[in-house]
Write a protein that holds these residues in place. Structure first.
Motif, PDB file in Angstrom:
ATOM      1  N   LEU A 284       0.841  -1.127   0.064  1.00 12.28           N
ATOM      2  CA  LEU A 284      -0.019  -0.092   0.032  1.00 12.28           C
ATOM      3  C   LEU A 284       0.925   1.379   0.079  1.00 12.28           C
ATOM      4  CD1 LEU A 284      -2.613   1.370   0.090  1.00 12.28           C
ATOM      5  CD2 LEU A 284      -2.646   1.132   2.884  1.00 12.28           C
ATOM      6  N   ALA A 285       1.828   1.234   0.711  1.00 18.99           N
ATOM      7  CA  ALA A 285       2.863   2.289   0.852  1.00 18.99           C
ATOM      8  C   ALA A 285       3.620   2.706  -0.850  1.00 18.99           C
ATOM      9  CB  ALA A 285       3.854   2.132   1.955  1.00 18.99           C
ATOM     10  N   LYS A 286       3.868   1.500  -1.209  1.00 20.65           N
ATOM     11  CA  LYS A 286       4.439   1.774  -2.635  1.00 20.65           C
ATOM     12  C   LYS A 286       3.542   2.311  -3.564  1.00 20.65           C
ATOM     13  CE  LYS A 286       7.106  -1.775  -3.982  1.00 20.65           C
ATOM     14  NZ  LYS A 286       7.399  -3.179  -4.189  1.00 20.65           N
ATOM     15  N   LEU A 287       2.240   2.039  -3.604  1.00 16.24           N
ATOM     16  CA  LEU A 287       1.009   2.301  -4.173  1.00 16.24           C
ATOM     17  C   LEU A 287       0.635   3.803  -3.985  1.00 16.24           C
ATOM     18  CD1 LEU A 287      -1.239   2.315  -6.153  1.00 16.24           C
ATOM     19  CD2 LEU A 287      -2.775   1.521  -4.007  1.00 16.24           C
ATOM     20  N   MET A 288       0.660   4.145  -2.665  1.00 17.77           N
ATOM     21  CA  MET A 288       0.711   5.761  -2.313  1.00 17.77           C
ATOM     22  C   MET A 288       1.911   6.450  -2.892  1.00 17.77           C
ATOM     23  SD  MET A 288      -2.345   6.173  -0.893  1.00 17.77           S
ATOM     24  CE  MET A 288      -2.116   7.614  -0.438  1.00 17.77           C
ATOM     25  N   GLY A 289       3.128   5.722  -2.859  1.00 17.92           N
ATOM     26  CA  GLY A 289       4.157   6.533  -3.462  1.00 17.92           C
ATOM     27  C   GLY A 289       4.246   6.879  -4.937  1.00 17.92           C
ATOM     28  N   ARG A 290       3.416   6.006  -5.608  1.00 21.52           N
ATOM     29  CA  ARG A 290       3.484   6.186  -7.120  1.00 21.52           C
ATOM     30  C   ARG A 290       2.515   7.222  -7.347  1.00 21.52           C
ATOM     31  NH1 ARG A 290       4.196   0.547  -7.485  1.00 21.52           N
ATOM     32  NH2 ARG A 290       1.909  -0.078  -7.280  1.00 21.52           N
ATOM     33  N   LEU A 291       1.345   7.543  -6.316  1.00 22.86           N
ATOM     34  CA  LEU A 291       0.541   8.573  -6.496  1.00 22.86           C
ATOM     35  C   LEU A 291       1.406   9.902  -6.095  1.00 22.86           C
ATOM     36  CD1 LEU A 291      -2.847   7.271  -4.637  1.00 22.86           C
ATOM     37  CD2 LEU A 291      -2.261   7.421  -7.372  1.00 22.86           C
ATOM     38  N   VAL A 292       2.107   9.892  -5.095  1.00 18.81           N
ATOM     39  CA  VAL A 292       2.867  11.319  -4.748  1.00 18.81           C
ATOM     40  C   VAL A 292       3.825  11.437  -5.649  1.00 18.81           C
ATOM     41  CG1 VAL A 292       4.318  11.965  -2.705  1.00 18.81           C
ATOM     42  CG2 VAL A 292       2.417  10.807  -2.345  1.00 18.81           C
ATOM     43  N   MET A 293       4.558  10.501  -6.109  1.00 17.93           N
ATOM     44  CA  MET A 293       5.712  10.749  -6.940  1.00 17.93           C
ATOM     45  C   MET A 293       5.614  10.455  -8.785  1.00 17.93           C
ATOM     46  SD  MET A 293       8.634   9.460  -4.545  1.00 17.93           S
ATOM     47  CE  MET A 293       7.750   7.599  -4.668  1.00 17.93           C
ATOM     48  N   PRO A 294       4.771  11.310  -9.257  1.00 17.30           N
ATOM     49  CA  PRO A 294       4.581  10.937 -10.588  1.00 17.30           C
ATOM     50  C   PRO A 294       5.971  11.403 -11.349  1.00 17.30           C
ATOM     51  CG  PRO A 294       3.421  12.784 -10.155  1.00 17.30           C
ATOM     52  CD  PRO A 294       3.764  12.381  -8.907  1.00 17.30           C
ATOM     53  N   SER A 295       6.266  10.533 -12.429  1.00  8.91           N
ATOM     54  CA  SER A 295       7.533  10.571 -12.965  1.00  8.91           C
ATOM     55  C   SER A 295       7.646  12.008 -13.921  1.00  8.91           C
ATOM     56  CB  SER A 295       8.032   9.623 -13.714  1.00  8.91           C
ATOM     57  OG  SER A 295       7.089   9.025 -14.613  1.00  8.91           O
ATOM     58  N   ASN A 296       6.452  12.598 -14.259  1.00 11.35           N
ATOM     59  CA  ASN A 296       6.669  13.461 -15.182  1.00 11.35           C
ATOM     60  C   ASN A 296       5.048  14.062 -15.282  1.00 11.35           C
ATOM     61  OD1 ASN A 296       5.045  11.908 -17.247  1.00 11.35           O
ATOM     62  ND2 ASN A 296       6.800  10.948 -17.552  1.00 11.35           N
ATOM     63  N   LYS A 297       4.991  15.213 -15.958  1.00 12.91           N
ATOM     64  CA  LYS A 297       3.652  16.058 -16.211  1.00 12.91           C
ATOM     65  C   LYS A 297       2.506  14.901 -16.559  1.00 12.91           C
ATOM     66  CE  LYS A 297       1.698  20.282 -17.751  1.00 12.91           C
ATOM     67  NZ  LYS A 297       2.065  21.478 -18.473  1.00 12.91           N
ATOM     68  N   LEU A 298       3.025  14.397 -17.793  1.00  7.16           N
ATOM     69  CA  LEU A 298       1.849  13.568 -18.362  1.00  7.16           C
ATOM     70  C   LEU A 298       1.317  12.279 -17.336  1.00  7.16           C
ATOM     71  CD1 LEU A 298       0.342  12.688 -20.828  1.00  7.16           C
ATOM     72  CD2 LEU A 298       2.255  11.290 -21.537  1.00  7.16           C
TER      73      LEU A 298
END
Length: 528
Positions: A342-356
């Motif tokens: 779950l923390a890794k999933l939330m990390g993906r929400l918090v840290m998008p790799s680029n604007k798109l």
């Protein structure tokens, strides 16, 4: 050099908050325990900052009351994208099981409170500035060599060894359970400051692909910021006064803040293949490391402490078979692994790799929140894995109460008129709880004696105003938290010291339920 005992029942390596919780719980059960730690005192660096209601309930079990250390209850958590706006909001206001859903705290305050509780336990000794050098294992335990700053060494014999010594755990390496698989490593600058202008009172994730920045209120008029490092940025650059002044510019001008701490940390997501081997056990960061995005790192460690401590105590007191200790890994590892995911999933929400990616991910989340059932699922933390077991130390089977899950807690009133939380009312042993009726008349004398020999207690919970019984073990459910539906009237449950439901059934079958519970514990002294 501080003198250490020659032999103890449990040696805990590591005196951080999880190790201190284990020591306090073991001390509460009267277990002869030694705690050692390399550091001379509490570390003052910024570390854990969030606790949920489950963690606060465990700290209640440890003996820390509501005012034992400063906390700030968080009303909500916002997730903001500079492109699509607010795409997530978690409702963290209110209470569950008698505690706030989410609080922030200052870790040294918590550690001081825990160490004070440990100091009150007569069966626990603490030795700081002491390092575990080696441990020789046999079928009965370990001979542990401890080294002091002077170079002097001592050997301590222990039946059980608990590694609460963090991510670089010596105990973990000793039992051959080093972290496996790929890590999830990100470098972040942590800044704790005081005298922040404004009335900020919640937690906010600014999910900007240029630089994600969570920030949150904390006790003592503090605010914490976490700034993700970009590729090529160094620790020295990020910890400089010029960089910190620039990063904090949206919130305060230079000179307005008092910077208390600044440090670059690397966040990981790792878990061992097993949390125990033989007579050695891993708890907290020694067993699993969780990224901070759901505030579950320390919480997971406290769950470990609650699960393991009573089992060690019951085995050492001869109330339970040592084989039952295998259920520690069986119960704790699946849930800790789910929390890391779950923390890794939330990390993906918090840290998008680029604007798109930010537009795609955050825009999708914003659209999904327009659907009421999905919005409620996210906002009320429906995605958070429940702390319940599919396998472990409980009697399997379908019943009215979910076995392998923690019994709800509510405020109750004793026969003397005292108001208290139900965990405090039930005590720290195995407890047979009768709902609306007493289970005592349904127990044979021989069964009752066996129950008491394994540390068994008996309590009764009635609906509010539903009893004039003056017995010390009878309580009224003031909030209808335990008897809310009425379905439990005439029912009973066997509850473990960590508040997990071990067995349940009709109160008329209390004798059978207790006998089956004792058979599951399989205490050496009662084997036939």
């Amino acid at each position: 050099m501080k003198e250490v005992p020659n032999a103890v029942d449990v040696l805990v390596v590591g005196y951080g908050p999880v190790g201190a919780a284990v020591a306090a719980l073991l001390g509460g059960y009267g277990i002869n325990t030694l705690v050692i730690d390399k550091a001379p005192d509490i570390l003052m660096a910024p570390r854990a900052i969030a606790l949920d209601n489950e963690a606060l309930r465990i700290l209640q079990m440890v003996g820390l009351g509501e005012n034992a250390f400063p906390k700030v209850a968080i009303p909500y958590v916002r997730m903001l994208c500079p492109i699509v706006g607010e795409f997530g909001r978690v409702n963290s206001g209110g209470t569950i099981d008698g505690h706030p859903k989410l609080v922030t705290f200052y870790q040294p305050d918590l550690e001081r409170a825990l160490r004070k509780k440990v100091a009150d336990r007569g069966s626990v000794q603490v030795c700081t500035s002491a390092e575990m050098l080696s441990a020789q294992e046999d079928e009965r335990g370990f001979d542990v060599v401890i080294r002091f700053p002077s170079g002097a060494e001592s050997t301590v014999r222990t039946r059980y060894l608990v590694g609460a010594d963090g991510a670089g755990s010596v105990v973990r390496k000793l039992i051959g359970q080093d972290f496996e698989g790929k890590t999830y490593a990100e470098d972040w600058l942590i800044v704790d400051a005081k005298n922040v202008p404004g009335n900020f009172d919640h937690i906010e994730f600014i999910c900007d692909p240029k630089r994600p920045t969570p920030h949150m209120v904390a006790p003592g008029g503090r605010i914490r910021w976490e700034f993700m490092l970009r590729p090529g940025e160094t620790r020295e650059q990020m910890e400089s006064d010029e960089t910190i002044t620039r990063l904090l510019q949206p919130w305060a001008r230079a000179g307005e803040l008092k910077i208390e701490r600044k440090a670059v940390y690397r966040f990981h997501a790792r878990s061992c293949k097993r949390y125990s081997r033989g007579n050695a056990f891993l708890v907290g960061d020694a067993a699993h490391i969780t990224p901070p995005f759901v505030g579950q790192g320390l919480v997971a460690g406290l769950r470990d402490a609650a699960n393991l401590s009573w089992k060690l105590a019951w085995v050492l007191k001869g109330r339970m078979s040592p084989v039952a200790l295998e259920t520690y890994d069986q119960e704790r590892r699946p849930h800790a692994t789910q929390m890391i995911a779950l923390a890794k999933l939330m990390g993906r929400l918090v840290m998008p790799s680029n604007k798109l990616m930010a537009i795609l991910i955050h825009g999708t989340m914003a659209l999904l929140r327009r659907i009421p059932p999905l919005r409620n699922h996210f906002d009320e933390l429906g995605i958070k894995p429940k702390n319940e077991f599919s396998d472990g130390l409980f009697v399997k089977g379908q019943s009215r109460i979910r076995r392998g899950r923690v019994l709800p807690q509510g405020f109750v009133r004793s026969s003397s008129g005292q108001g208290l939380l139900s965990d405090d009312a039930l005590g720290n042993g195995l407890t047979l709880v009768g709902f609306g009726q007493s289970p005592l008349p349904h127990l044979k004398a021989t069964t009752l004696r066996k129950w008491e020999s394994v540390g068994g207690l008996i309590s009764q919970i009635n609906h509010r105003g539903g009893s004039d019984d003056e017995a010390d073990n009878v309580f009224e459910d003031l909030e209808s938290r335990l008897l809310s539906s009425g379905q439990l009237y005439g029912w009973c449950a066997v509850v473990r010291p960590d508040r997990t439901v071990l067995h349940d059934g009709p109160i008329s079958e209390a004798d059978r339920l207790v006998r089956e519970s004792i058979e599951l514990l399989n205490p050496p002294g009662l084997r036939t």
